[in-house]
Scaffold this motif. Sequence first.
Motif, PDB file in Angstrom:
ATOM      1  N   TRP A   1     -13.625  17.665  -4.854  1.00 25.39           N
ATOM      2  CA  TRP A   1     -12.393  16.951  -4.545  1.00 25.39           C
ATOM      3  C   TRP A   1     -11.412  17.107  -5.697  1.00 25.39           C
ATOM      4  CZ3 TRP A   1     -11.702  14.680   0.138  1.00 25.39           C
ATOM      5  CH2 TRP A   1     -12.849  14.499   0.922  1.00 25.39           C
TER       6      TRP A   1
ATOM      7  N   VAL B   1       1.980  12.272   4.476  1.00 27.90           N
ATOM      8  CA  VAL B   1       0.791  11.542   4.038  1.00 27.90           C
ATOM      9  C   VAL B   1       1.012  11.065   2.607  1.00 27.90           C
ATOM     10  CG1 VAL B   1      -0.785  12.753   5.583  1.00 27.90           C
ATOM     11  CG2 VAL B   1      -0.320  13.696   3.327  1.00 27.90           C
ATOM     12  N   ASP B   2       0.049  10.316   2.084  1.00 29.19           N
ATOM     13  CA  ASP B   2       0.121   9.802   0.722  1.00 29.19           C
ATOM     14  C   ASP B   2       0.230  10.975  -0.257  1.00 29.19           C
ATOM     15  OD1 ASP B   2      -0.017   8.221  -1.546  1.00 29.19           O
ATOM     16  OD2 ASP B   2      -2.216   8.114  -1.505  1.00 29.19           O
TER      17      ASP B   2
ATOM     18  N   ASP C   1      -0.357  11.228  -3.356  1.00 29.45           N
ATOM     19  CA  ASP C   1      -1.364  11.264  -4.418  1.00 29.45           C
ATOM     20  C   ASP C   1      -2.792  11.170  -3.888  1.00 29.45           C
ATOM     21  OD1 ASP C   1       0.516  11.388  -6.537  1.00 29.45           O
ATOM     22  OD2 ASP C   1       0.938   9.265  -6.235  1.00 29.45           O
ATOM     23  N   ARG C   2      -3.010  11.470  -2.618  1.00 30.14           N
ATOM     24  CA  ARG C   2      -4.344  11.331  -2.039  1.00 30.14           C
ATOM     25  C   ARG C   2      -5.300  12.382  -2.598  1.00 30.14           C
ATOM     26  NH1 ARG C   2      -5.808  14.790   2.277  1.00 30.14           N
ATOM     27  NH2 ARG C   2      -4.228  16.372   2.672  1.00 30.14           N
ATOM     28  N   ARG C   3      -6.603  12.122  -2.438  1.00 30.99           N
ATOM     29  CA  ARG C   3      -7.611  13.106  -2.819  1.00 30.99           C
ATOM     30  C   ARG C   3      -7.608  14.234  -1.806  1.00 30.99           C
ATOM     31  NH1 ARG C   3     -13.159  10.123  -4.725  1.00 30.99           N
ATOM     32  NH2 ARG C   3     -12.258   9.108  -6.534  1.00 30.99           N
ATOM     33  N   ARG C   4      -7.739  15.451  -2.313  1.00 29.74           N
ATOM     34  CA  ARG C   4      -7.744  16.618  -1.428  1.00 29.74           C
ATOM     35  C   ARG C   4      -9.045  17.388  -1.627  1.00 29.74           C
ATOM     36  NH1 ARG C   4      -2.776  15.351  -3.215  1.00 29.74           N
ATOM     37  NH2 ARG C   4      -1.163  15.276  -1.624  1.00 29.74           N
TER      38      ARG C   4
END
Length: 160
Positions: A64, A81-82, A84-87
Amino acid sequence: MPANQPGKKTKKTISRNRVAHHDYEILDTYEAGIELTGTEVKSLRERASQIKDAFCIIRNREVWLVGMHIHPYSNGGVWNVDPDRRRKLLLHRRQIDLLDQRLRTKGLALVPLEMYFDEHNRVKLQIGVGRGKKSYDKRADMARKQQDRDIQRALKERSR
């Protein structure tokens, strides 16, 4: 040689982590795909993202990317989408297992180095296994680079 020559690999850099080579001694590099939404890809084509403070973790045999910021797409609306989300990073199972084994060694980290579009216009991330540098290592590297610059400058002046 023309840029659109067959067999010639071209890549368009989106963003580069310049601090990584200063803070880490990069031992190995890997190319990984990123799981993104459509508006994120459009946003990356529109403007650069920020990977300076990003890092990679391995959880449940998955890699991740944490802390990467992709600006919201200007025409995205409710589909953004957010930022700063985890990718999730896309790697082969053997690569993930090898990375997991190596990261258990003290002092190693998985650092994003560069994000780019490859020759097929897919977003790729170059990640590196790095060992953190001590402050005296950083000073020695800076002194060596300065010496190299001085030598190149002197050679250039001499050839004039």
